[in-house]
Write a protein that holds these residues in place. Structure first.
Motif, short mmCIF file in Angstrom:
data_model
loop_
_atom_site.label_atom_id
_atom_site.label_comp_id
_atom_site.label_asym_id
_atom_site.label_seq_id
_atom_site.Cartn_x
_atom_site.Cartn_y
_atom_site.Cartn_z
N LEU A 244 0.87 -1.05 -0.03
CA LEU A 244 0.15 0.04 0.08
C LEU A 244 0.89 1.24 0.20
O LEU A 244 0.67 2.23 -0.73
N MET A 245 1.99 1.25 0.88
CA MET A 245 2.79 2.40 0.95
C MET A 245 3.46 2.79 -0.55
O MET A 245 3.52 4.04 -1.09
N GLU A 246 3.64 1.64 -1.34
CA GLU A 246 4.18 1.83 -2.53
C GLU A 246 3.39 2.13 -3.45
O GLU A 246 3.67 3.14 -4.30
N GLU A 247 2.22 1.82 -3.56
CA GLU A 247 1.08 2.32 -4.46
C GLU A 247 0.56 3.56 -4.27
O GLU A 247 0.41 4.36 -5.13
N LEU A 248 0.47 3.98 -2.74
CA LEU A 248 -0.14 5.10 -2.53
C LEU A 248 0.84 6.35 -2.69
O LEU A 248 0.75 7.39 -2.96
N SER A 249 2.19 5.79 -2.55
CA SER A 249 3.20 6.95 -2.92
C SER A 249 3.19 7.40 -4.33
O SER A 249 3.55 8.70 -4.64
N GLU A 250 2.53 6.72 -5.35
CA GLU A 250 2.67 7.14 -6.66
C GLU A 250 1.44 8.09 -6.88
O GLU A 250 1.72 8.59 -7.70
N LYS A 251 0.74 8.34 -5.90
CA LYS A 251 -0.35 9.30 -5.89
C LYS A 251 0.06 10.73 -5.47
O LYS A 251 -0.62 11.70 -5.48
N LEU A 252 1.31 10.69 -4.89
CA LEU A 252 1.78 11.98 -4.08
C LEU A 252 2.41 12.96 -5.29
O LEU A 252 2.98 12.35 -6.11
N ASP A 253 2.42 14.22 -5.00
CA ASP A 253 3.17 15.24 -5.77
C ASP A 253 4.71 14.73 -5.84
O ASP A 253 5.29 14.75 -6.87
N ASP A 254 5.19 14.45 -4.47
CA ASP A 254 6.56 14.22 -4.42
C ASP A 254 6.77 12.92 -3.72
O ASP A 254 6.78 12.77 -2.53
N PRO A 255 6.76 11.71 -4.28
CA PRO A 255 6.93 10.42 -3.62
C PRO A 255 8.14 10.08 -2.93
O PRO A 255 8.04 9.29 -2.00
N LYS A 256 8.97 10.91 -2.97
CA LYS A 256 10.36 10.90 -2.56
C LYS A 256 10.43 11.82 -1.23
O LYS A 256 11.57 12.05 -0.66
N SER A 257 9.42 12.33 -1.06
CA SER A 257 9.48 13.41 0.20
C SER A 257 9.73 12.85 1.49
O SER A 257 9.53 11.61 1.74
N SER A 258 10.48 13.39 2.09
CA SER A 258 10.93 13.24 3.60
C SER A 258 9.64 13.04 4.44
O SER A 258 9.60 12.44 5.59
N LYS A 259 8.58 13.74 4.21
CA LYS A 259 7.38 13.51 4.73
C LYS A 259 6.18 12.49 4.07
O LYS A 259 4.94 12.91 4.29
N ARG A 260 6.90 11.73 3.32
CA ARG A 260 5.84 10.90 2.58
C ARG A 260 5.05 10.05 3.53
O ARG A 260 3.85 9.98 3.01
N THR A 261 5.11 9.44 4.43
CA THR A 261 4.29 9.09 5.50
C THR A 261 3.24 10.07 5.86
O THR A 261 2.10 9.46 5.76
N GLU A 262 3.55 11.08 6.47
CA GLU A 262 2.42 11.87 6.94
C GLU A 262 1.54 12.55 5.42
O GLU A 262 0.41 12.49 5.58
N ASP A 263 2.12 12.45 4.25
CA ASP A 263 1.51 12.85 3.15
C ASP A 263 0.52 11.91 2.68
O ASP A 263 -0.43 11.97 2.24
N ILE A 264 0.96 10.61 2.93
CA ILE A 264 -0.04 9.43 2.66
C ILE A 264 -1.23 9.37 3.69
O ILE A 264 -2.39 9.13 3.35
#
Length: 418
Positions: free
Chosen positions: A76-96
């Motif tokens: 899920l974290m991998e799939e949902l990361s692709e929906k973010l503007d910046d999947p490699k952000s240091s705040k990826r978890t908070e963004d998801i």
């Protein structure tokens, strides 16, 4: 591993008496329809809440029995990361987490199952999958609490990937929090720990309270799914509340053995290499809680060089029933002697720094109630929780060389099993 039952007298000149510890009963309930389905792909679904050591158990089971481990959370974290503007952000978890809050439909069960199916198809349908079902992250886990009926969703999923059964690692006693197992010796606690003025120390009661709260949340989230498998008699329930890691692992291995699942290698091994009778007497090896093996009994020419003898030792250990993790390997009469190497090898060793003056009983308990102070040993520990122990008078270079050969063999086995 310790064995239960009797206490045995020993005629050793030291006057020691061998005491084998009693095994702890680990409660296990197996549904009538629990079995490994004949056709591949095979899927075993696993539940396990806070304090169950599910992560460690899954890692060990996957390596020992050659199963492909997949995680709903990772997928899920991998799939949902692709929906973010910046999947490699240091705040990826908070963004998801924010994304899920605004779009909870992204975690509908059928959508989650589709992601899991896609992952399994990529890994290959000739595998047996060990599926870590419930995410640990709270913002992912809580979405599963809204599922009240999962039967139709599972029917659709199992049209593509039939599930053999589900295992539920249960913690019925919240006070028995399992600590992570680590190969590296623990550092001595400092007498005092500096705490900033005015900052209260965290109490054990607070930690236990948080664990209990998370355990209740987890139970609410998995109830629908465990009930589904229980009604179909496809649920295995194991109480892992005991702090006896050895007995829990023993029960896990017994269960998979009863299903006739073959093991491919051993994990978390501790090997104490001794070189002669003097070592055996100094360390009272007859009383150490480990399996004693002699290279003379292995399928190898004892006059062969170390790079042939050590792999034979490794293969013997990997072929041993996996509840046995501690071994005393007697190199007596082989080509490997304490003075067989005069300089350090040039080969890079994938082990942590050597630890001097280590108590052998830190790794291998002495099965006697008589207090015995054994000579210190040298320990080399890998990042894979593998430990090689040596008498203190063994040259550092030889310790590194033997440990390096052992690790190289293990890496070869691991790479071939992937």
């Amino acid at each position: 591993m310790g064995c239960g039952g009797s206490t045995l007298e020993n005629d050793s000149p030291t006057g020691l008496v061998l005491h084998k510890r009693d095994k702890i009963t680990i409660h296990l309930h197996v549904g009538n329809e629990v079995k490994i389905l004949a056709a591949k792909p095979q899927v075993i679904l696993v539940f396990g809440g806070p304090g169950s050591r599910k992560g460690k158990l899954l890692d060990d089971v996957s390596h020992v029995y050659g199963l492909k481990l997949i995680s709903t959370e990772s997928i899920l974290m991998e799939e949902l990361s692709e929906k973010l503007d910046d999947p490699k952000s240091s705040k990826r978890t908070e963004d998801i987490a924010s994304l899920i809050k605004n779009q909870p439909e992204l975690l509908k069960l059928q959508r989650v199952f589709n992601h899991v199916c896609s992952k399994m198809e990529k890994e290959g349908k000739n595998n047996c999958f060990l599926w870590d079902f419930m995410p640990n992250l709270k913002f992912l886990m809580t979405q599963f609490r809204n599922v009240k009926d999962c039967e139709n969703d599972f029917k659709v999923f199992e049209n593509r990937f039939p599930i053999s059964f589900a295992i539920n690692f249960m913690v019925t006693n919240e006070k028995n929090i399992m600590e992570p197992q680590c190969a590296v010796p623990k550092k001595a606690d400092k007498a005092e720990t500096n705490t900033p003025a005015g900052q209260p120390k965290q109490s054990d009661e607070a930690d236990t309270g948080r664990l209990a709260k998370r355990a209740r949340l987890y139970a609410d989230c998995v109830e629908t799914f465990t009930d589904y498998f229980a009604k179909r008699e496809k649920l295995v329930s194991m109480d892992v509340s005991s702090k006896s890691k050895e007995d829990i692992w023993d029960k896990v291995c017994e269960f998979f053995s009863n299903l006739e699942v073959p093991h491919v290698r051993n994990v978390d091994t501790v090997i104490f290499f001794i070189f002669d009778d003097k070592d055996a007497q100094s360390y009272n090896t007859d009383f150490l809680d480990a399996k004693r093996v002699n290279v003379c009994d292995m399928a190898v020419n004892i006059s062969s060089p170390p790079d042939q003898i050590i792999p034979a030792v490794c293969k013997y250990i990997d072929d041993t029933y996996p509840i046995q993790k501690k071994f005393i390997v007697d190199l007596h009469a082989s080509s490997i002697t304490k003075d067989c190497m005069k300089k350090d090898p040039q080969k890079v060793i994938q082990f942590l720094d050597k630890a001097e003056n280590v108590d052998v009983q830190f790794y291998i308990p002495l099965q006697t109630k008589t207090v015995q102070k054994l000579p210190k040993v040298s320990a080399l520990c890998s990042s894979e929780n593998e430990v090689c122990l040596f008498p203190m008078d063994v040259p550092h270079g030889l310790c590194k060389y033997i440990a390096g050969l052992y690790r190289a063999y293990k890496e070869h086995v691991i790479s071939n099993s992937l």
